[in-house]
Design an enzyme around this catalytic site. Structure first.
Site, mmCIF file in Angstrom:
data_model
loop_
_atom_site.group_PDB
_atom_site.id
_atom_site.type_symbol
_atom_site.label_atom_id
_atom_site.label_comp_id
_atom_site.label_asym_id
_atom_site.label_seq_id
_atom_site.Cartn_x
_atom_site.Cartn_y
_atom_site.Cartn_z
ATOM 1 N N ILE A 113 -13.617 -9.733 3.674
ATOM 2 C CA ILE A 113 -12.626 -10.122 4.671
ATOM 3 C C ILE A 113 -12.098 -8.818 5.246
ATOM 4 C CG2 ILE A 113 -10.399 -11.240 4.992
ATOM 5 C CD1 ILE A 113 -11.025 -12.979 2.603
ATOM 6 N N CYS A 114 -11.976 -8.702 6.539
ATOM 7 C CA CYS A 114 -11.676 -7.383 7.090
ATOM 8 C C CYS A 114 -10.909 -7.463 8.387
ATOM 9 C CB CYS A 114 -12.956 -6.638 7.429
ATOM 10 S SG CYS A 114 -14.037 -6.399 6.045
ATOM 11 N N THR A 115 -10.353 -6.317 8.782
ATOM 12 C CA THR A 115 -9.811 -6.171 10.123
ATOM 13 C C THR A 115 -10.448 -4.930 10.737
ATOM 14 O OG1 THR A 115 -7.701 -7.116 9.398
ATOM 15 C CG2 THR A 115 -7.695 -5.876 11.467
ATOM 16 N N ARG A 130 -10.659 0.453 10.564
ATOM 17 C CA ARG A 130 -10.916 -0.794 9.840
ATOM 18 C C ARG A 130 -10.255 -0.811 8.467
ATOM 19 N NH1 ARG A 130 -14.348 -4.002 7.910
ATOM 20 N NH2 ARG A 130 -16.499 -3.376 7.953
ATOM 21 N N ARG A 304 -4.278 -12.553 10.325
ATOM 22 C CA ARG A 304 -3.996 -11.120 10.442
ATOM 23 C C ARG A 304 -4.104 -10.671 11.893
ATOM 24 N NH1 ARG A 304 -8.569 -9.828 7.932
ATOM 25 N NH2 ARG A 304 -8.928 -12.035 7.548
#
Ligand SMILES: *[C@@H]1O[C@H](CO)[C@@H](O)[C@H](O)[C@H]1NC(C)=O
Ligand SMILES: *[C@@H]1O[C@H](CO)[C@@H](O)[C@H](O)[C@H]1NC(C)=O
Ligand SMILES: *[C@@H]1O[C@H](CO)[C@@H](O)[C@H](O)[C@H]1NC(C)=O
Ligand SMILES: *[C@@H]1O[C@H](CO)[C@@H](O)[C@H](O)[C@H]1NC(C)=O
Length: 366
Positions: A113-115, A130, A304
Site C-alpha cells: 500500500i503506498c503513496t 513516495r 490518504r
C-alpha cells in the site's frame, strides 16, 4: 491467497474496532511543517547503500548484500530473465530454502500500500516522492502497537546502486532478498514507482494463471526493474509500462527529466485504463496516486488521497521541494503504521534519498 476473503474480514473487523474515521483526530493531523531534514520520533534512521554489480553472473550479484542481511521470512516456477538465478544465489548464501525466497518475492506483488507523488515547480523542475507502506494482514504486535512485518522490514531496507562497468545504471530502495524493484530512478532520465491496485477483477487471477503454467505476462516488480535497468528514455518507459501484459493490476508512477513529463498509468493486466499526466498550463502541477483509481472515491476506511492533496495545495507550486514533499509524506494518515520508508528522487540533479519511518501513537494502522 485462498485466505484472502478471511483476511479481508479480519481487516474490516479490525478497522471497525479501531476507528471508522481515519479522517478524524488523532488519526489525522494538520499538514506537517519543517520535518526535513528528517529528525524526531517519525524518523527511524538512514538506509545503508549497497552496490549490485550487473557485470557479475546473476547467481553472484546479491551475495555480498545477503551475507550482511538475511531475511527472516512454496512456490516453485520458472522465472524469466536473470531473476531465477539471482534468487538461487540468494538462497545459497543465506541458507534459506529457495521456495521461501520465491514466496518472499511473490508476496511483495500482493500486499503493498503506498503513496506516490510527482511534482513540477514553476521552473519546470520535477521531483518524485513516495511512502512505502507494507505489512498489513500479517500480524499486529500488541506490546508496542506495530505491524510485525513492517517492523521486520525496516532493518532489511536497503538502497541499491546497480552498476555496469563500474558506473551507476539505476538506483533503488528495496528489501534485502527481493529481486524486483518498486522504487527507483535512472539518474538524468526518469524515476519510477509502483503502487498496488486492489480489488478489481483480475487481481490474483494472473498470479494463479502463472503458477498454473501460463507465463506470458510479467511480474510487476520485474517490469519496473527491467525498465530501470534497460530503459533509455521517459517515452520508451511509458510505452513499455502502458503496453506490456502484467500479472496483476497496478499503478505505475513515472517521472521524466523535463517539464510535463510525469504521469500515473492505471493498469489492468492487459492494458492501460487511464494515463493521467502533468499539465502545469492547466494547473495540474502534481500527480498523486495512492491505491485507488482516481475517478473513484478511495475506500472509505483508507483515504490518504484527500489529506495528501490538501497539503500539496496548501504548499503551492512556488514552494515545492524535497522538504515540503517530505512534510506531505510525514502527515498522518499519509504516514501510518505501515510506512516502512520515504523516498525522495530528483532525476535531473541525481539526488536519491530514503529514510526509515516510524509512526508513534496515536497513529492509525494504515
Ligand atoms: C515493536 O516491537 C517489536 C518486537 O519487539 C520490535 O522489533 C520493533 O522494533 C518495535 N517497534 C517500535 C516502533 O518500537
Ligand atoms: C571496476 O573497478 C575495480 C576497482 O575499483 C576494478 O578492479 C575493475 O576492473 C573495474 N571493472 C570494470 C568492469 O571496469
Ligand atoms: C537488460 O538487458 C540485458 C541485455 O539485453 C539483459 O541481459 C538483461 O537481462 C536485461 N535486464 C532485465 C532486468 O531484464
Ligand atoms: C513559501 O514558503 C515561504 C517560506 O517558508 C513562506 O514565507 C511563503 O509564505 C510560502 N508561500 C506560500 C504561497 O505558501
Amino acid at each position: 491467497m485462498l485466505g484472502l476473503g478471511r483476511l479481508t474480514f479480519v481487516l474490516l473487523a479490525a478497522a471497525a474496532t479501531c476507528a471508522l474515521a481515519q479522517q478524524a483526530p488523532p488519526w489525522t493531523e494538520d499538514c506537517r511543517k519543517s520535518t526535513y531534514p528528517p529528525s524526531g520520533p517519525t524518523y527511524r534512521g538512514p538506509v545503508p547503500w549497497y552496490t549490485i554489480n550487473l557485470d557479475l553472473p546473476p547467481y553472484k550479484r546479491w551475495q555480498e548484500l545477503m551475507a550482511h542481511k538475511a531475511p527472516a521470512p512454496g512456490l516453485l516456477g520458472s522465472f524469466p530473465g536473470p531473476y531465477e538465478e539471482e534468487m538461487k544465489g540468494i538462497a545459497a548464501v543465506t541458507d534459506i530454502p529457495l521456495g521461501e525466497i520465491i514466496s518472499f518475492n511473490i508476496f511483495y506483488e500482493i500486499f503493498t500500500i503506498c503513496t506516490s507523488i510527482i511534482t513540477e515547480d514553476k521552473q519546470g523542475h520535477l521531483l518524485h516522492g513516495r511512502n512505502m507502506d507494507f505489512g498489513i494482514f500479517l500480524g499486529w504486535n500488541v506490546n508496542n502497537n506495530t505491524w510485525v512485518v513492517t517492523e521486520e522490514l525496516k532493518p532489511l531496507t536497503v538502497n541499491l546502486d546497480f552498476q555496469r562497468n563500474n558506473h551507476t545504471v539505476f538506483r533503488a530502495s528495496s528489501f534485502a532478498g527481493y529481486v524486483g524493484i518498486l522504487t527507483g530512478f535512472r539518474p538524468g532520465l526518469f524515476s519510477l514507482t509502483l503502487n498496488e491496485r486492489f480489488g478489481t477483477n483480475g487481481g490474483y487471477v494472473g498470479i494463479i494463471e502463472w503458477i498454473l503454467g501460463k507465463k506470458d505476462a510479467m511480474w510487476i516488480g520485474f517490469i519496473v526493474r527491467s525498465v530501470l535497468e534497460n530503459g533509455t528514455s521517459y517515452e520508451e518507459a511509458k510505452n513499455i509500462l502502458t503496453k506490456t501484459k502484467i500479472l496483476a493490476p497496478a499503478y505505475f508512477i513515472l517521472g521524466g527529466n523535463k517539464a510535463g513529463e510525469g504521469c500515473v498509468i492505471t493498469r489492468d493486466r492487459k492494458q492501460a485504463l487511464d494515463i493521467y499526466e502533468l499539465n502545469p498550463k492547466q494547473d495540474i502541477w502534481y500527480v498523486l496516486q495512492t491505491n485507488y483509481d482516481r475517478w473513484k472515491s478511495p475506500f472509505f476506511l483508507d483515504d490518504r488521497r484527500t489529506p495528501a492533496k490538501k497539503c500539496l495545495n496548501r504548499i503551492t507550486q512556488e514552494n515545492i521541494s524535497f522538504a515540503t514533499i517530505y512534510d506531505v509524506l510525514s502527515t498522518k494518515p499519509v504516514l501510518n503504521k505501515l510506512t516502512v520508508f520515504t523516498t525522495l528522487m530528483d532525476v535531473t540533479k541525481g539526488q536519491f534519498e530514503t529514510y526509515l519511518r516510524d509512526c508513534p501513537d496515536p497513529c492509525i494502522g494504515w
